[in-house]
Design a protein around this motif. Structure first.
Motif, PDB file in Angstrom:
ATOM      1  N   TRP A  19     -56.029 -17.110 -26.689  1.00 16.89           N
ATOM      2  CA  TRP A  19     -54.788 -17.236 -27.197  1.00 16.89           C
ATOM      3  C   TRP A  19     -54.511 -15.716 -27.692  1.00 16.89           C
ATOM      4  O   TRP A  19     -53.342 -15.285 -27.403  1.00 16.89           O
ATOM      5  N   ILE A  20     -55.319 -15.097 -28.650  1.00 14.56           N
ATOM      6  CA  ILE A  20     -54.903 -13.791 -29.167  1.00 14.56           C
ATOM      7  C   ILE A  20     -55.000 -12.782 -28.188  1.00 14.56           C
ATOM      8  O   ILE A  20     -53.835 -11.955 -28.278  1.00 14.56           O
ATOM      9  N   ILE A  21     -55.706 -12.844 -27.086  1.00 17.58           N
ATOM     10  CA  ILE A  21     -55.768 -11.988 -25.966  1.00 17.58           C
ATOM     11  C   ILE A  21     -54.239 -12.107 -25.259  1.00 17.58           C
ATOM     12  O   ILE A  21     -53.519 -10.987 -25.078  1.00 17.58           O
ATOM     13  N   LYS A  22     -53.789 -13.036 -25.046  1.00 10.25           N
ATOM     14  CA  LYS A  22     -52.351 -13.262 -24.437  1.00 10.25           C
ATOM     15  C   LYS A  22     -51.457 -13.043 -25.352  1.00 10.25           C
ATOM     16  O   LYS A  22     -50.398 -12.062 -24.757  1.00 10.25           O
ATOM     17  N   TRP A  23     -51.425 -13.075 -26.700  1.00 10.20           N
ATOM     18  CA  TRP A  23     -50.471 -12.603 -27.727  1.00 10.20           C
ATOM     19  C   TRP A  23     -50.304 -11.315 -27.754  1.00 10.20           C
ATOM     20  O   TRP A  23     -49.296 -10.590 -27.674  1.00 10.20           O
ATOM     21  N   VAL A  24     -51.293 -10.597 -27.834  1.00  8.65           N
ATOM     22  CA  VAL A  24     -51.576  -9.130 -28.020  1.00  8.65           C
ATOM     23  C   VAL A  24     -50.962  -8.358 -26.540  1.00  8.65           C
ATOM     24  O   VAL A  24     -50.169  -7.548 -26.730  1.00  8.65           O
ATOM     25  N   ARG A  25     -51.093  -8.890 -25.543  1.00 13.90           N
ATOM     26  CA  ARG A  25     -50.937  -8.444 -24.246  1.00 13.90           C
ATOM     27  C   ARG A  25     -49.251  -8.692 -24.008  1.00 13.90           C
ATOM     28  O   ARG A  25     -48.382  -7.587 -23.724  1.00 13.90           O
ATOM     29  N   ASN A  26     -48.665  -9.837 -24.154  1.00 13.82           N
ATOM     30  CA  ASN A  26     -47.252  -9.958 -24.415  1.00 13.82           C
ATOM     31  C   ASN A  26     -46.833 -11.286 -25.057  1.00 13.82           C
ATOM     32  O   ASN A  26     -46.752 -12.410 -24.781  1.00 13.82           O
ATOM     33  N   SER A  27     -46.517 -11.043 -26.350  1.00 12.46           N
ATOM     34  CA  SER A  27     -46.190 -11.995 -27.345  1.00 12.46           C
ATOM     35  C   SER A  27     -45.062 -12.933 -26.849  1.00 12.46           C
ATOM     36  O   SER A  27     -45.114 -14.235 -27.037  1.00 12.46           O
ATOM     37  N   GLN A  28     -43.884 -12.191 -26.311  1.00  8.87           N
ATOM     38  CA  GLN A  28     -42.718 -12.712 -26.117  1.00  8.87           C
ATOM     39  C   GLN A  28     -42.811 -13.814 -24.781  1.00  8.87           C
ATOM     40  O   GLN A  28     -42.217 -14.752 -24.863  1.00  8.87           O
ATOM     41  N   GLU A  29     -43.819 -13.385 -24.043  1.00  7.88           N
ATOM     42  CA  GLU A  29     -44.033 -14.280 -22.987  1.00  7.88           C
ATOM     43  C   GLU A  29     -44.572 -15.656 -23.450  1.00  7.88           C
ATOM     44  O   GLU A  29     -44.037 -16.737 -22.746  1.00  7.88           O
ATOM     45  N   LEU A  30     -45.412 -15.511 -24.433  1.00  8.28           N
ATOM     46  CA  LEU A  30     -46.033 -16.897 -25.070  1.00  8.28           C
ATOM     47  C   LEU A  30     -44.915 -17.414 -25.612  1.00  8.28           C
ATOM     48  O   LEU A  30     -44.772 -18.858 -25.547  1.00  8.28           O
ATOM     49  N   VAL A  31     -43.888 -16.783 -26.371  1.00 11.55           N
ATOM     50  CA  VAL A  31     -43.024 -17.598 -27.255  1.00 11.55           C
ATOM     51  C   VAL A  31     -41.995 -18.100 -26.193  1.00 11.55           C
ATOM     52  O   VAL A  31     -41.531 -19.320 -26.279  1.00 11.55           O
TER      53      VAL A  31
END
Length: 477
Positions: free
Chosen positions: A63-75
């Motif tokens: 999850w942290i890897i995805k958040w660092v790469r593109n937090s807005q995409e996760l949001v």
């Protein structure tokens, strides 16, 4: 027995390699964290983003890897943890680091884990330590105690003096004659103020001048002219300051009130007034004209022909650099597309954007003119590189630039200063918000070969822009 020894040796070797790789990973993570994350994050305290202590325990690594790469995409995907973090931090979007590899992000996580496991006192001391080194809590307590003792001592002394003078005045009233001559006391205090003030001024120059940037060798072609102007102005003002202060306080002492002496009425002297008006006017005119000529020479746009072109992008609270590639032309940008395509709002489909690349350090070639094109995302910043005598306001919607030639490599300056840890630095010289003090980036001046090698290690802007973002741009057109 031999098999047992072999197995034990193999086991210890594996453990050693694992520990060593973990240490290397945390070390690399520390460098990445300090270069890219400190403008918004700290381990033990909230800055713009949340404190990161034990983030490795709160969130899954994937999850942290995805958040660092593109937090807005996760949001936008509706991820509960992402939405919660986003809302808890005033819905301030985190910068996307799509160019980070999975190994790099894991290194940062390893560094956060290592820092989180440190004792609270050690972590807080190390996080607050600056270039001056860590400050021990005992030293802070002792310093605070000394300051309070000084305040109390001065207060008690003033109270005692007030009481003494009050008693002497009452005694004078009883005797019918003045015991205290306040005119003389005031005159003596003026002389003491002059002597102590001048001593303090001399101490200030001796003690703090070596700490100023102007005490260092200028590292740019225009730096010597700049320093010459500064020094001439400083010498003139210091001379005038000393003369006027001595005359002011000495006359206050010499011509103090005396019952047996009357003051001379001296209304004006046109000749004297003419002299002390014309001389400063001439001196100031010479300084201003020389300053104007020097500024015109420094900002001469003809020097930009054939110069290296770099964009310096300021935002709360960090700097990023975009380098023109082999064509030495920066791709066009549109502020309306910031965050849609990339943080710079640069269209990767344009021909001049293909070879642009982004970095967190400012690399310059010694002896080659460079054009720094400044752009701001949010508020007014001020790009300040003191060793090069360079400063320029960075204003949203109003691009500015500065042309100069670096003359001393980082390695040569380290040798000159006998300081192997010295680095040139880019600062923000405007108070642009709560984390303004974190806006600093390393500046590296190197040879052409060193610069070419570093450029070869960088990823092009087009390569770090996702297909999703490019498609989004195409839909927006």
């Amino acid at each position: 027995m031999k098999r047992l020894l072999k197995s034990a040796f193999l086991l210890f070797s594996v453990i050693g390699i694992a520990l060593n790789s973990t240490a290397q990973s945390a070390s690399e993570g520390e460098n990445l964290f300090k270069s890219n994350c400190t403008s918004c994050h700290a381990i033990n305290q909230k800055v713009i983003g949340p404190a990161l202590k034990n983030a490795n325990k709160k969130y899954d690594e994937a999850w942290i890897i995805k958040w660092v790469r593109n937090s807005q995409e996760l949001v936008k995907s509706g991820d509960a943890s992402a939405v919660k973090v986003f809302e808890e931090n005033n819905k301030i979007p985190m910068t996307s680091f799509q160019n980070f590899s999975e190994i790099q992000i894991k290194s940062i996580i390893a560094y956060i884990k290592a820092e989180s496991e440190k004792p609270e006192a050690v972590a807080s001391t190390s996080s607050s330590a600056s270039s001056n080194g860590p400050v021990a809590p005992e030293e802070n307590n002792n310093s605070e105690m000394i300051n309070w003792l000084l305040v109390i001592s001065v207060t008690v002394l003033i109270v005692i003096l007030v009481q003494v003078f009050s008693v002497l005045e009452k005694l004078g009233e009883i005797k019918g004659k003045k015991i205290i001559n306040w005119y003389t006391i005031n005159a003596v205090i003026l002389l003491l103020f002059l002597v102590i003030g001048m001593a303090a001024t001399v101490w200030e120059f001796i003690y703090h001048t070596p700490l100023t940037v102007n005490a260092h060798i200028p590292a740019s072609a225009h730096g010597e002219i700049y320093d010459s102007m500064f020094n001439i102005t400083l010498i003139l003002t210091v001379v005038v300051f000393i003369i006027t202060q001595i005359l002011l306080f000495w006359y206050g002492f010499k011509y103090r009130h005396n019952e047996n002496r009357r003051g001379l009425f001296y209304p004006d002297n046109h000749k004297l007034e003419f002299v002390w008006t014309i001389i400063p006017a001439v001196v100031l005119t010479v300084l201003v004209i020389r300053g104007l000529l020097t500024w015109n020479a420094i900002t001469d746009r003809s020097k930009a022909e054939g110069a290296q072109i770099i964009e310096v992008f300021g935002y709360q609270f960090d700097w990023k650099m975009r380098y023109a590639g082999m064509d030495n032309k920066l791709g066009p940008h549109d502020f309306r597309k910031m965050g849609i395509v990339n943080e710079f709002g640069v269209d990767p489909n344009e021909a001049t954007s293909k070879d642009d690349f982004v970095a967190s350090e400012l690399h310059l070639v010694v002896g080659q003119p460079v054009v720094l094109k400044f752009r701001a995302k949010d508020v007014i910043h001020s790009a300040y590189m003191p060793h090069f005598r360079v400063q320029m306001n960075v204003v949203p919607g109003l691009p500015t630039q500065f042309v100069f030639t670096p003359t001393i490599t980082t390695a040569d300056m380290r040798n000159k200063l006998n300081n192997p840890k010295f680095d040139y630095i880019l600062l923000c010289n405007k108070i642009c918000g709560s984390a303004h003090y974190r806006m600093n980036r390393k500046v590296v001046v190197e040879t052409r070969d060193e610069y070419n090698k570093w450029v070869g290690e960088q990823s092009k802007l087009v390569a770090t822009t996702s297909n999703t973002d490019s498609n989004t741009l195409a839909l927006k057109k």
